[in-house]
Design a protein around this motif. Sequence first.
Motif, PDB file in Angstrom:
ATOM      1  N   ASP A  68      96.390  28.085 -15.939  1.00 45.16           N
ATOM      2  CA  ASP A  68      96.848  27.358 -14.762  1.00 45.16           C
ATOM      3  C   ASP A  68      98.364  27.166 -14.829  1.00 45.16           C
ATOM      4  N   ARG A  69      99.094  27.844 -13.937  1.00 45.90           N
ATOM      5  CA  ARG A  69     100.562  27.746 -13.948  1.00 45.90           C
ATOM      6  C   ARG A  69     101.033  26.323 -13.676  1.00 45.90           C
ATOM      7  N   GLU A  70     100.230  25.569 -12.911  1.00 45.72           N
ATOM      8  CA  GLU A  70     100.603  24.191 -12.597  1.00 45.72           C
ATOM      9  C   GLU A  70     100.519  23.287 -13.818  1.00 45.72           C
ATOM     10  N   ALA A  71      99.839  23.746 -14.851  1.00 47.17           N
ATOM     11  CA  ALA A  71      99.659  22.926 -16.052  1.00 47.17           C
ATOM     12  C   ALA A  71     100.647  23.272 -17.154  1.00 47.17           C
ATOM     13  N   ILE A  72     101.537  24.245 -16.909  1.00 41.06           N
ATOM     14  CA  ILE A  72     102.565  24.585 -17.893  1.00 41.06           C
ATOM     15  C   ILE A  72     103.659  23.520 -17.830  1.00 41.06           C
ATOM     16  N   GLY A  73     103.773  22.732 -18.870  1.00 41.10           N
ATOM     17  CA  GLY A  73     104.705  21.610 -18.857  1.00 41.10           C
ATOM     18  C   GLY A  73     105.996  21.848 -19.600  1.00 41.10           C
ATOM     19  N   ALA A  74     106.114  22.985 -20.299  1.00 40.28           N
ATOM     20  CA  ALA A  74     107.344  23.259 -21.054  1.00 40.28           C
ATOM     21  C   ALA A  74     107.486  24.754 -21.281  1.00 40.28           C
ATOM     22  N   ILE A  75     108.715  25.235 -21.201  1.00 44.21           N
ATOM     23  CA  ILE A  75     109.044  26.620 -21.563  1.00 44.21           C
ATOM     24  C   ILE A  75     110.297  26.587 -22.419  1.00 44.21           C
ATOM     25  N   TYR A  76     110.194  27.185 -23.606  1.00 43.94           N
ATOM     26  CA  TYR A  76     111.342  27.275 -24.508  1.00 43.94           C
ATOM     27  C   TYR A  76     111.548  28.736 -24.888  1.00 43.94           C
ATOM     28  N   VAL A  77     112.777  29.215 -24.731  1.00 45.80           N
ATOM     29  CA  VAL A  77     113.104  30.594 -25.081  1.00 45.80           C
ATOM     30  C   VAL A  77     114.139  30.582 -26.201  1.00 45.80           C
ATOM     31  N   GLY A  78     113.752  31.127 -27.345  1.00 46.11           N
ATOM     32  CA  GLY A  78     114.657  31.222 -28.481  1.00 46.11           C
ATOM     33  C   GLY A  78     115.303  32.587 -28.528  1.00 46.11           C
TER      34      GLY A  78
END
Length: 350
Positions: A68-78
């Motif tokens: 569920d894209r609506e439930a993605i609460g964080a994105i971190y790109v290293g």
Amino acid sequence: MVGIITYGAYIPRYRIKLEEIARVWGDNAHDITSGLGVKEKSVPDLDEDTATMAVEAARNALKRRDVDREAIGAIYVGSESHPYAVKPTACTVGEAIAATPNMTAADYEFACKAGTAGIQACMGLVGSGMIKYGVAIGSDVAQGAPSDALEYTAAAGGAAFIIGKDDPIAELHHTVSFTTDTPDFWRREGQSYPRHGGRFTGEPGYFKHTMGAVNLLFDQIDKSPKDYDYAVFHQPNAKFPQKVAKMLGFTPEQIRPGLVVPRLGNTYSGASMIGLAATLDIAKAGDRIFVASFGSGAGSDAFDIEVTDHIESDLINRKAAPSVEDLLKNPIYLDYALYARHKGKIVMQE
């Protein structure tokens, strides 16, 4: 238990053989390839960068499992090679995968372990209940100055892991970090290429910190190499991970599935994460996986991971996205001139 819900990787099809680089600079190709244990490395296409590869890795993760894209609460790109000095790659990824804007997003930088630092952040946010899902990505178009030793292995690629609590395919039981101020590798603001401390790269860089994190984790959870089916270490070349594995008591069989550097090169922030993805590609329920990343500057993150029954259930379809082995097949080889153009070492005049 917090764990990996799904995962994906991306590697460009273009390659250059190390002997071709050695030919241009008059070096001994046999000594270089045997010394590094690397035969070839990946090269980005002309329109590829850290952001596009991060997006492809995240999309491949979502192909394997509907999240569920609506439930993605964080994105971190290293990454060490974010396209912008001031503009987050993570926001681009979020938009490209149609994630909700109701999330936190940030770019991480800690040399080659920035991606695993993102996994740790997602573990904390998911575990505390602040978010349902977090996306951690390690992606790099690694840089090395022409004729520098780094040029022989600096590659391109990345991997993405979605972290959550809903029927994870691999539980993240425990993680630790070992960090000091060791300037074995750096790139100052405005410089195009990084510099390295030569002999400091191995000791007191890679081996001290990797061993420090591994032994700290073993002490905290009372485990040893014999408790694991697989192990993945940061792989700047093929010699370092094999040497540290032997020093710790891991066998060649344990590290073989995740040791992709001979055909890939060093993807920096993507290196240990692509190795973990390759291991998950063939893992079975009940397998135990040990992971230790390393980032110059310097630090190491270690993880105790256990594969669950869900990896073999209908919840995930590993064949819906290319495996790391699939991504390594059918390469397109470049000569040095085309490689230099792809890497931006030479540019066309307008």
